[in-house]
Design a protein around this motif. Structure first.
Motif, PDB file in Angstrom:
ATOM      1  N   THR A 107       0.652  -1.234   0.176  1.00  0.00           N
ATOM      2  CA  THR A 107      -0.078  -0.040  -0.059  1.00  0.00           C
ATOM      3  C   THR A 107       1.068   1.207   0.143  1.00  0.00           C
ATOM      4  OG1 THR A 107      -1.765  -1.156   1.298  1.00  0.00           O
ATOM      5  CG2 THR A 107      -2.020   1.291   1.110  1.00  0.00           C
ATOM      6  N   ALA A 108       0.958   1.952  -1.229  1.00  0.00           N
ATOM      7  CA  ALA A 108       1.508   3.349  -0.994  1.00  0.00           C
ATOM      8  C   ALA A 108       1.036   4.319  -0.177  1.00  0.00           C
ATOM      9  CB  ALA A 108       1.617   3.705  -2.259  1.00  0.00           C
ATOM     10  N   TRP A 109      -0.337   4.387  -0.068  1.00  0.00           N
ATOM     11  CA  TRP A 109      -1.055   5.276   0.608  1.00  0.00           C
ATOM     12  C   TRP A 109      -2.682   5.128   0.473  1.00  0.00           C
ATOM     13  CZ3 TRP A 109      -4.455   7.734  -2.331  1.00  0.00           C
ATOM     14  CH2 TRP A 109      -4.267   8.147  -3.777  1.00  0.00           C
ATOM     15  N   THR A 110      -3.359   5.514   1.418  1.00  0.00           N
ATOM     16  CA  THR A 110      -4.859   5.521   1.360  1.00  0.00           C
ATOM     17  C   THR A 110      -5.334   6.863   1.789  1.00  0.00           C
ATOM     18  OG1 THR A 110      -5.029   4.837   3.684  1.00  0.00           O
ATOM     19  CG2 THR A 110      -4.917   2.989   2.165  1.00  0.00           C
ATOM     20  N   PHE A 111      -6.628   7.192   1.309  1.00  0.00           N
ATOM     21  CA  PHE A 111      -7.289   8.424   1.622  1.00  0.00           C
ATOM     22  C   PHE A 111      -8.502   8.308   1.877  1.00  0.00           C
ATOM     23  CE2 PHE A 111      -9.698  11.851   0.049  1.00  0.00           C
ATOM     24  CZ  PHE A 111      -8.822  12.917   0.624  1.00  0.00           C
ATOM     25  N   GLY A 112      -9.324   9.062   2.773  1.00  0.00           N
ATOM     26  CA  GLY A 112     -10.323   8.979   3.492  1.00  0.00           C
ATOM     27  C   GLY A 112     -10.839   8.803   4.649  1.00  0.00           C
ATOM     28  N   GLU A 113     -10.073   8.143   5.433  1.00  0.00           N
ATOM     29  CA  GLU A 113     -10.384   7.488   6.956  1.00  0.00           C
ATOM     30  C   GLU A 113     -10.509   8.759   7.627  1.00  0.00           C
ATOM     31  OE1 GLU A 113      -8.615   4.672  10.284  1.00  0.00           O
ATOM     32  OE2 GLU A 113      -7.293   5.068   8.327  1.00  0.00           O
TER      33      GLU A 113
ATOM     34  N   ALA B  58      -9.640   8.504 -11.494  1.00  0.00           N
ATOM     35  CA  ALA B  58      -8.934   8.848 -12.721  1.00  0.00           C
ATOM     36  C   ALA B  58      -7.633   9.575 -12.394  1.00  0.00           C
ATOM     37  CB  ALA B  58      -9.683   9.796 -13.632  1.00  0.00           C
ATOM     38  N   VAL B  59      -6.596   9.304 -13.275  1.00  0.00           N
ATOM     39  CA  VAL B  59      -5.354   9.863 -12.772  1.00  0.00           C
ATOM     40  C   VAL B  59      -4.628  10.595 -14.057  1.00  0.00           C
ATOM     41  CG1 VAL B  59      -3.951   7.547 -13.394  1.00  0.00           C
ATOM     42  CG2 VAL B  59      -2.778   9.266 -11.922  1.00  0.00           C
ATOM     43  N   LYS B  60      -3.986  11.586 -13.955  1.00  0.00           N
ATOM     44  CA  LYS B  60      -3.500  12.356 -15.204  1.00  0.00           C
ATOM     45  C   LYS B  60      -2.433  13.515 -14.392  1.00  0.00           C
ATOM     46  CE  LYS B  60      -4.510  15.156 -18.961  1.00  0.00           C
ATOM     47  NZ  LYS B  60      -5.227  16.223 -19.988  1.00  0.00           N
ATOM     48  N   ASP B  61      -1.247  13.405 -14.990  1.00  0.00           N
ATOM     49  CA  ASP B  61      -0.399  14.350 -14.708  1.00  0.00           C
ATOM     50  C   ASP B  61      -0.114  14.288 -13.107  1.00  0.00           C
ATOM     51  OD1 ASP B  61      -0.398  14.982 -17.398  1.00  0.00           O
ATOM     52  OD2 ASP B  61      -1.574  16.620 -17.242  1.00  0.00           O
ATOM     53  N   GLY B  62      -0.124  13.246 -12.595  1.00  0.00           N
ATOM     54  CA  GLY B  62       0.380  13.167 -11.176  1.00  0.00           C
ATOM     55  C   GLY B  62      -0.682  13.342 -10.122  1.00  0.00           C
TER      56      GLY B  62
ATOM     57  N   GLY C 199     -18.496  10.485  -1.700  1.00  0.00           N
ATOM     58  CA  GLY C 199     -19.615  10.501  -1.016  1.00  0.00           C
ATOM     59  C   GLY C 199     -20.662  11.216  -1.722  1.00  0.00           C
ATOM     60  N   SER C 200     -21.120  12.274  -0.952  1.00  0.00           N
ATOM     61  CA  SER C 200     -22.222  13.313  -1.571  1.00  0.00           C
ATOM     62  C   SER C 200     -21.368  14.584  -1.702  1.00  0.00           C
ATOM     63  CB  SER C 200     -23.436  13.530  -0.830  1.00  0.00           C
ATOM     64  OG  SER C 200     -22.985  13.747   0.595  1.00  0.00           O
ATOM     65  N   ARG C 201     -20.294  14.917  -1.455  1.00  0.00           N
ATOM     66  CA  ARG C 201     -19.549  16.168  -1.249  1.00  0.00           C
ATOM     67  C   ARG C 201     -19.272  16.651  -2.681  1.00  0.00           C
ATOM     68  NH1 ARG C 201     -17.300  17.959   3.454  1.00  0.00           N
ATOM     69  NH2 ARG C 201     -15.825  18.759   2.412  1.00  0.00           N
ATOM     70  N   GLY C 202     -18.583  15.871  -3.361  1.00  0.00           N
ATOM     71  CA  GLY C 202     -18.106  16.219  -4.840  1.00  0.00           C
ATOM     72  C   GLY C 202     -17.018  15.373  -5.304  1.00  0.00           C
ATOM     73  N   LEU C 203     -16.014  16.385  -6.010  1.00  0.00           N
ATOM     74  CA  LEU C 203     -14.723  15.829  -6.649  1.00  0.00           C
ATOM     75  C   LEU C 203     -13.636  16.135  -5.624  1.00  0.00           C
ATOM     76  CD1 LEU C 203     -13.617  14.458  -9.120  1.00  0.00           C
ATOM     77  CD2 LEU C 203     -13.431  16.763 -10.173  1.00  0.00           C
ATOM     78  N   VAL C 204     -12.799  15.235  -5.468  1.00  0.00           N
ATOM     79  CA  VAL C 204     -11.293  15.569  -5.015  1.00  0.00           C
ATOM     80  C   VAL C 204     -10.157  15.216  -5.618  1.00  0.00           C
ATOM     81  CG1 VAL C 204     -12.419  15.196  -2.527  1.00  0.00           C
ATOM     82  CG2 VAL C 204     -11.258  13.382  -3.518  1.00  0.00           C
ATOM     83  N   ALA C 205      -9.275  16.072  -5.448  1.00  0.00           N
ATOM     84  CA  ALA C 205      -8.029  15.839  -6.233  1.00  0.00           C
ATOM     85  C   ALA C 205      -6.825  15.380  -5.339  1.00  0.00           C
ATOM     86  CB  ALA C 205      -7.691  16.980  -7.052  1.00  0.00           C
ATOM     87  N   ILE C 206      -5.935  14.547  -5.455  1.00  0.00           N
ATOM     88  CA  ILE C 206      -5.076  13.993  -4.688  1.00  0.00           C
ATOM     89  C   ILE C 206      -3.618  13.891  -5.258  1.00  0.00           C
ATOM     90  CG2 ILE C 206      -4.632  11.900  -3.099  1.00  0.00           C
ATOM     91  CD1 ILE C 206      -7.595  11.487  -3.078  1.00  0.00           C
ATOM     92  N   GLU C 207      -2.604  14.227  -4.698  1.00  0.00           N
ATOM     93  CA  GLU C 207      -1.251  13.864  -5.376  1.00  0.00           C
ATOM     94  C   GLU C 207      -0.934  12.588  -5.379  1.00  0.00           C
ATOM     95  OE1 GLU C 207       2.591  16.444  -4.641  1.00  0.00           O
ATOM     96  OE2 GLU C 207       2.437  15.054  -2.967  1.00  0.00           O
ATOM     97  N   ALA C 208      -0.627  12.065  -6.541  1.00  0.00           N
ATOM     98  CA  ALA C 208      -0.567  10.610  -6.660  1.00  0.00           C
ATOM     99  C   ALA C 208       0.856  10.231  -6.101  1.00  0.00           C
ATOM    100  CB  ALA C 208      -0.255  10.408  -8.119  1.00  0.00           C
ATOM    101  N   ASP C 209       1.720  10.967  -5.841  1.00  0.00           N
ATOM    102  CA  ASP C 209       3.018  10.213  -5.177  1.00  0.00           C
ATOM    103  C   ASP C 209       2.704  10.192  -3.862  1.00  0.00           C
ATOM    104  OD1 ASP C 209       4.578   9.981  -7.503  1.00  0.00           O
ATOM    105  OD2 ASP C 209       5.090  12.001  -7.215  1.00  0.00           O
ATOM    106  N   SER C 210       2.059  11.103  -3.236  1.00  0.00           N
ATOM    107  CA  SER C 210       1.877  11.303  -1.608  1.00  0.00           C
ATOM    108  C   SER C 210       0.642  11.010  -0.817  1.00  0.00           C
ATOM    109  CB  SER C 210       2.363  12.623  -1.134  1.00  0.00           C
ATOM    110  OG  SER C 210       1.218  13.544  -1.526  1.00  0.00           O
ATOM    111  N   GLY C 211      -0.417  10.955  -1.619  1.00  0.00           N
ATOM    112  CA  GLY C 211      -1.859  10.800  -1.121  1.00  0.00           C
ATOM    113  C   GLY C 211      -2.305  11.986  -0.438  1.00  0.00           C
ATOM    114  N   LYS C 212      -1.763  13.271  -0.670  1.00  0.00           N
ATOM    115  CA  LYS C 212      -2.193  14.195  -0.167  1.00  0.00           C
ATOM    116  C   LYS C 212      -3.201  15.173  -0.784  1.00  0.00           C
ATOM    117  CE  LYS C 212      -0.180  19.008   0.847  1.00  0.00           C
ATOM    118  NZ  LYS C 212       0.871  19.783   0.489  1.00  0.00           N
ATOM    119  N   LEU C 213      -4.190  15.647   0.026  1.00  0.00           N
ATOM    120  CA  LEU C 213      -5.339  16.247  -0.693  1.00  0.00           C
ATOM    121  C   LEU C 213      -4.741  17.563  -1.180  1.00  0.00           C
ATOM    122  CD1 LEU C 213      -8.283  16.714  -1.180  1.00  0.00           C
ATOM    123  CD2 LEU C 213      -8.641  17.770   0.916  1.00  0.00           C
ATOM    124  N   LEU C 214      -4.995  17.834  -2.587  1.00  0.00           N
ATOM    125  CA  LEU C 214      -4.619  18.912  -3.006  1.00  0.00           C
ATOM    126  C   LEU C 214      -5.880  20.181  -3.335  1.00  0.00           C
ATOM    127  CD1 LEU C 214      -2.627  17.611  -6.288  1.00  0.00           C
ATOM    128  CD2 LEU C 214      -1.713  18.536  -4.242  1.00  0.00           C
TER     129      LEU C 214
END
Length: 746
Positions: free
Chosen positions: A617-623, A641-645, A652-667
């Motif tokens: 596991t490189a990372w998980t997001f959402g807990e 989907a993944v594009k350009d890192g 959930g019902s919130r919307g769209l999130v963008a996450i850094e592919a290398d670290s799992g950090k919320l952008l």
């Protein structure tokens, strides 16, 4: 049964000449109509006295939308409609087959194999409806028409969007007591699980000639549905376990429509190539033939005006009519809706695609096409299980006529290959198909598709030690870097060409030389039944990432994900992922497994990123995150989907999130202006990220710079399946009912 027109019925509605009455009641009248070219339709109108009421007009519009969503394959095709006319009307194809209750009365209880085939087809029909977040709410034998090509579900007069409470009190009985779900009987929300309950009652009726709760007064039936155990005497033993679960009073204990379909699908030893007619008793086939002849003998006749009455027919703008097929004690429209398909079958001819003139009788923009569309193309009942495929300068789509190649920039049809049952993969520039051979001795072959005319060109094989005569004997998985990867079934280890669960291998072949590179056996049985039940793959770097649903687990609470070495085919790692308790849809369809050169990404209760090299596991997001207002037992993360890192995923019902592919950090995160559809993968362009919202009712474009919704595309009638971006053509493409549509993709 065709009845004469009355003295005050109109001569014509829209372009349709009225031929006869088919039924009617308190809401409206059903007519038989015909176009100048000969096409016969069923016409519904609404009585003038209620047409002025907004509630009834809204319900009529919803009926039209639901019928469009169901489409020609599983329902009565919407030929034309004018819900805004002074007297609203809807024209659908005229289905020649008898309703199920008439079929059972004619033939007696159907054999188990017939009930299974009927049930599996109805599951597919209702899943198509449910994918648009619409439930039928009045599924019963008289609302199911039996045709040569399969059953058709009709009468959407009380269908509604899940969660929509606006149309619950309109002065009519909402449903039929003998086939209601318990929650519907007590006025609670009827979800897709309610349609599962009703479908079980329909199948029990088909199997023994009576429903699970008997007959009688509505109050007695409603009490039995809510509190009494169903009568299952006479139900075939093979159907009893799954149908009993479907009739659970608790919706959460019922199987999903997908599980029910899997349990109903043809018994062991049944040919996968069997047509629906192979399961129909001879009297039913004879009745279909009789109706096909009878409809062309109908000539318009009109009853005289009663003495002393004033004939107003010439001065009226249109006539009444609305829904009554079987709403609540109203007259039944027995054979309402298609003739063309059944007529072709009876004459032994290949079904032909309808011309644009016969299919589109209105010059206005079609109802399923949004105003922002740059092009749209009419097809013949789009196959929603086949996501539009960008290849070269084309978009490939599948419909009831076969595979079509459309110009991705203009929508112009370049070619059509009729009646193909190919499975395809693409590397973006070329498409590759497994084309079954006529002889079981020829072995497995892979073809490339000539993008100029759609013809298949031999490319790889034949491999005589692999089966290659039936579409379910091989499955293209992915094509990348000059290699195609397949799941294929070898003759060694398989018990027979019919037993399709053993002898499976993953194999790779060179697309340039046609040479087999490697093959590796499965360590378990396998039976691919796309969509969403077979292997899904993505070739990235030195790994072939794979996922598949663990359907052999009784509670269906697991998915599997793993990777093989692209050079040898050997398994490098494999893990199981727990689903959320009520999640039956976290498994992916073809092309939906997302990976880059380093990681593969999967959304369930969290967003997971696994290293392709070793599966760690490189990372998980959402807990611990607030995921908005939705059931905690459902899957909160969609298909990423993944594009350009950057990894993009709906949450959930919130919307769209963008996450850094290398670290799992919320952008960043963005609201989409509605409930996101987590089953549709976002599509990422140069300027915008596109996500499905409100079921499949609209597409929101999120600006990648400001992280705000820049524009929204409402989809009348919703879109089917998923949408894709064609970067070279600059179009975002989806299918909706009988149309392929495109808007600008930036």
């Amino acid at each position: 049964m065709a009845l004469p027109l009355t003295h005050d019925d109109p001569q014509q509605l829209g372009p349709f000449r009225l031929m006869a009455r088919l039924g009617g009641g308190g809401m409206g009248t059903v007519y038989l109509g015909r176009l100048p070219g000969g096409r016969t339709v069923a016409l519904k109108t609404m009585h003038e006295r209620i047409a002025s009421q907004e509630t009834f007009r809204s319900r009529f519009q919803l009926e039209i939308d639901a019928a469009r969503v169901m489409g020609e394959r599983y329902g009565a095709e919407v030929v034309d409609a004018d819900p805004f006319a002074a007297i609203p009307w809807l024209a659908t194809e005229y289905v020649l087959g008898p309703p199920l209750d008439d079929t059972v009365a004619l033939c007696g209880p159907l054999p188990e194999r017939s009930v299974r085939a009927l049930g599996a087809a109805l599951c597919a029909a209702l899943r198509q409806l449910h994918r648009s977040d619409v439930v039928h709410r009045d599924l019963k034998p008289s609302n199911i028409l039996i045709t040569a090509f399969g059953p058709k579900v009709i009468d959407f007069g009380i269908a509604r969007a899940i969660g929509d409470q606006r149309l619950t009190s309109v002065g009519v009985t909402a449903g039929t007591p003998a086939f209601m779900s318990p929650e519907q009987a007590m006025g609670a929300e009827h979800t897709s699980a309610g349609d599962v309950f009703a479908l079980a009652g329909v199948l029990i009726f088909a199997a023994r000639g009576r429903g699970p709760f008997g007959s009688g007064q509505p109050a007695d039936l409603l009490y039995r549905v809510r509190f009494a155990e169903p009568d299952l005497g006479g139900v075939p033993a093979g159907l009893l376990p799954i149908l009993s679960r479907c009739l659970s009073k608790d919706p959460a204990h019922r199987p999903s429509m997908a599980e029910l379909a899997g349990r109903l699908n043809h018994e062991e030893g049944e040919s996968a190539e069997a047509e629906f007619t192979d399961y129909l008793p001879e009297p039913a086939l004879a009745e279909i033939g009789r109706r096909a002849t009878e409809v062309w003998q109908i000539r318009p006749t009109r009853l005289p005006a009663p003495p002393g009455s004033v004939d107003e027919a010439a001065s009226r703008p249109g006539m009444s009519r609305r829904k009554l097929l079987t709403l609540s004690g109203g007259a039944v429209l027995g054979a309402a809706a298609a003739g063309v398909g059944t007529y072709a079958w009876l004459n032994g001819k290949e079904r032909q695609g309808k011309t644009a003139a016969s299919r589109r009788t209105s010059t206005a923009r079609p109802a399923n096409v949004p105003s922002q569309a740059v092009w749209w193309t009419e097809v013949n009942s789009a196959d929603e299980t086949f996501t539009p495929m960008p290849v070269g300068d084309l978009i490939l789509v599948m419909d009831d006529n076969g595979l079509r190649g459309l110009d991705a920039k203009t929508g112009e049809e370049r070619w059509i290959r009729k009646w193909v049952s190919w499975q395809l993969v693409s590397d973006g520039e070329r498409a590759y198909a497994f084309v079954p051979k006529a002889s079981s001795t020829e072995g497995l072959s892979i073809h490339s598709i000539d993008l100029r005319n759609g013809s298949p060109q031999p490319l790889i094989g034949p491999f005589p030690d692999f089966y290659g005569s039936r579409v379910e004997q091989a499955q293209p998985l992915a094509a990348a870097d000059g290699v195609i990867y397949l799941a294929a079934r070898t003759r060694k280890g398989g018990k027979s060409s019919v037993d399709n669960k053993e002898g499976w291998h993953v194999m790779a072949a060179d697309l340039r030389s046609g040479k087999e590179l490697w093959r590796q056996p499965f360590t378990r049985t396998y039976s691919p039944e796309p969509p969403n039940s077979g292997l899904v793959a993505n070739a990235a770097g030195t790994r072939l990432a794979l996922t598949w649903p663990m359907v052999d687990v009784p509670t269906e609470e697991q998915d599997a994900i793993g990777a093989r070495d692209t050079r040898t085919g050997k398994v490098r790692w494999s893990w199981k992922l727990l689903r959320e308790p009520l999640d039956n849809e976290s498994s992916l369809g073809p092309g939906q497994l997302v990976a880059d050169d380093e990681r593969v990404y999967f959304g369930t209760g969290q967003l997971w990123a696994f290293r392709l090299s070793d599966g760690d596991t490189a990372w998980t997001f959402g807990e611990g995150r607030d995921k908005g207002s939705f059931q905690e037992s459902m899957r909160p993360y969609g298909r990423p989907a993944v594009k350009d890192g950057v990894v993009y995923v709906t949450e959930g019902s919130r919307g769209l999130v963008a996450i850094e592919a290398d670290s799992g950090k919320l952008l960043w995160e963005a609201s989409l202006g509605g409930m996101p559809n987590i089953d549709v993968t976002p599509i990422i362009g140069r300027k915008y990220a596109y996500a499905a919202v409100g079921g499949n009712a609209k597409i929101s474009a999120v600006d990648l710079r400001t992280h705000k919704v820049a524009r929204t595309v409402p989809i009348p009638g919703n879109f089917d399946g998923a949408f894709v971006g064609h970067a070279r053509a600059g179009t975002l493409v989806w299918m909706s009912g009988d149309f392929v549509c495109a808007v600008p993709f930036e």
